[in-house]
Design an enzyme around this catalytic site. Structure first.
Site, mmCIF file in Angstrom:
data_model
loop_
_atom_site.group_PDB
_atom_site.id
_atom_site.type_symbol
_atom_site.label_atom_id
_atom_site.label_comp_id
_atom_site.label_asym_id
_atom_site.label_seq_id
_atom_site.Cartn_x
_atom_site.Cartn_y
_atom_site.Cartn_z
ATOM 1 N N CYS B 79 0.838 -1.201 0.000
ATOM 2 C CA CYS B 79 0.000 0.000 0.000
ATOM 3 C C CYS B 79 0.877 1.256 0.000
ATOM 4 C CB CYS B 79 -0.978 -0.039 1.172
ATOM 5 S SG CYS B 79 -2.380 1.076 0.935
ATOM 6 N N HIS B 181 -3.855 -4.443 -0.298
ATOM 7 C CA HIS B 181 -3.429 -5.132 0.914
ATOM 8 C C HIS B 181 -3.518 -6.637 0.682
ATOM 9 C CE1 HIS B 181 -3.281 -1.713 3.736
ATOM 10 N NE2 HIS B 181 -4.017 -1.171 2.795
ATOM 11 N N GLU B 183 -2.911 -9.037 2.600
ATOM 12 C CA GLU B 183 -3.471 -9.739 3.761
ATOM 13 C C GLU B 183 -4.973 -9.564 3.862
ATOM 14 O OE1 GLU B 183 -1.807 -6.958 3.765
ATOM 15 O OE2 GLU B 183 -2.481 -5.604 5.353
#
Lengths: 252, 205
Positions: B79, B181, B183
């Site tokens: 990011c 992102h 994750e």
């Protein structure tokens, strides 16, 4: 191009999911983490947890729920309910939530939105608006305290104010449609979507897959949220998404 | 062992948990002496570019990251962490970045599209990379208001369309970045994290 999002909402009280969830195949249908994983696997794009705990202990338990959920979930999630201060936001976001949603506290103290946006970035701050059509006002009126207290705000004005103060998203619930299952309030949704530059999540009234279609097309919503139709298995996230794809909506 | 670079910008809880679920060894530190022990680095980041660079400089980490990247250790920016890899940003006035990749960070043009670019968008893979195998047309979760305008097209490994072409995965040599992102991007995102972790592990052997 970005996809329209389907968001199941879970009411959490003292660390447990409440308000009727029928998931026989889950070991424990009241466990927020298990339900979160279930919806993730079904293709939910995001989740919202609404903390309706009344006690201080319940709030503390919520932090643990957020931590456990964040540890298991690989999609974003928002936590709302009873967030009154920057400290509340910090606690929830540090525990691993991606966004916090503010409602009554922001209406009582709009500075809370600016403060949160400045500290965490706009993308973390969702403003939840509960609105109901008001004949006298000739428009939709904003309510606080879970829909119990009317304010002087027109929904569209409050939405603009929240965006000006830095909110990154609007979670818009129609009190007229909520629970009725005959579709989202499209006029309200469209008014707000057209008035602000941030994504709008339509909420209240979802009864079937086609209602989502209407929210995205006529209502111009960016995302749509539902609770009971998913919890009671009247439809599933997957079914809704398949139907929307079939009708040409851009869906993950 | 992965070193997550902690410089006080953003939430690293989720990325830590994702690594733990995949049983990837890591540690978190903001100290050069400790970080030096890592075989590869994650540079996370949420917030403003200028604050991030100030924090990196204040901790002596900007030069450290450049040195470690030059030494060949794998680096993945996430990011804002990806944006920091580039030359400069126009966010809140001009700020110099790490300059590991060529390009500028610009505001996503306002117009018909809403800013921030928030939600799931489809990856278009341009340049074959071990990070992106089988991920063509997969979706990733984006949240950002600024995007990278890369100077060297070959560094854009994948992009996502949002009015402009938004570089989604960038990379050259041992330096990589994802605008989204990983994750929070379900299976596709976790695959990228996993592959990067394997690259770090290979380098350590």
């Amino acid at each position: 191009m970005i996809t329209k999002r389907i968001i199941p909402c879970l009411d959490v009280k003292e660390g447990r999911v409440v308000k009727g969830v029928q998931f026989v195949e889950l070991r424990d249908a009241g466990d927020p983490v298990e339900l979160a994983k279930f919806y993730d696997e079904e293709g939910a794009d995001e989740l919202v947890f609404l903390d309706i705990s009344a006690s201080h202990e319940g709030r503390k338990t919520m932090i643990e729920v957020v931590e456990q959920t964040a540890a298991e979930l690989a999609i974003p999630f928002t936590v709302g309910g009873g967030i009154n201060s920057l400290e509340d936001m910090k606690a929830i976001l540090r525990a691993g939530a991606d966004k916090v949603s503010v409602n009554t506290a922001a209406l009582l103290n709009p500075h809370l939105i600016s403060e949160g946006a400045l500290y965490f970035g706009s993308q973390c701050i969702v403003t939840a608006i509960d609105a109901k059509y008001d004949e006298a006002l000739g428009s939709y009126r904003v309510y606080t305290h879970g829909g119990r207290k009317p304010t002087e705000w027109k929904a569209v004005d409050w939405a603009k104010e929240a965006v000006k103060r830095g909110t990154g998203e609007i979670l818009l619930t129609s009190m007229d449609q909520d629970g009725a299952k005959n579709g989202f309030e499209l006029e309200l949704t469209r008014q707000i979507s057209e008035a602000v530059s941030v994504p709008v999540i339509a909420s209240g009234g979802a009864g079937n897959a086609d209602h989502f279609y209407d929210a995205f097309t006529e209502g111009k919503a960016d995302a749509a949220l539902a609770a009971s139709i998913f919890h009671y298995k009247e439809t599933s996230v997957k079914e809704v998404k398949d139907r929307l794809k079939g009708r040409g909506v851009n869906i993950r | 062992m992965i070193g997550i670079i902690d410089y006080g910008m953003g939430n690293i809880f989720s990325v830590r948990k994702a690594l733990e679920r995949m049983e990837v060894p890591y540690f978190v530190s903001g100290l050069r002496d400790e970080l030096k022990e890592a075989d590869g680095y994650l540079l996370p980041g949420v917030g403003a570019f200028r604050d991030a660079m100030q924090n990196l400089h204040a901790a002596g980490l900007a030069d450290f990251i450049k040195d470690e990247a030059a030494a060949g250790k794998p680096l993945l920016g996430i990011c804002l962490g990806m944006q920091l890899l580039f030359d400069e940003s126009e966010e809140n006035g001009r700020t110099k970045g790490l300059g590991l990749l060529k390009g500028k960070v610009l505001r996503i043009p306002e117009g018909k599209l809403k800013v921030p670019h928030m939600g799931w968008n489809q990856l278009q893979v341009h340049n074959g990379s071990f990070l992106l195998e089988d991920l063509e047309k997969q979706y990733a979760y984006f949240v950002h208001s600024y995007y990278v305008k890369a100077e060297e097209q070959e560094t854009v490994l994948a992009s996502a369309g949002y009015g402009v072409d938004v570089p989604a995965v960038v990379g050259r040599g041992n330096v990589f970045g994802t605008q989204f992102h990983p994750e929070k991007s379900s299976a596709a995102g976790l695959a990228i994290l996993k592959r990067f972790s394997e690259k770090v592990k290979e380098g350590s052997e």
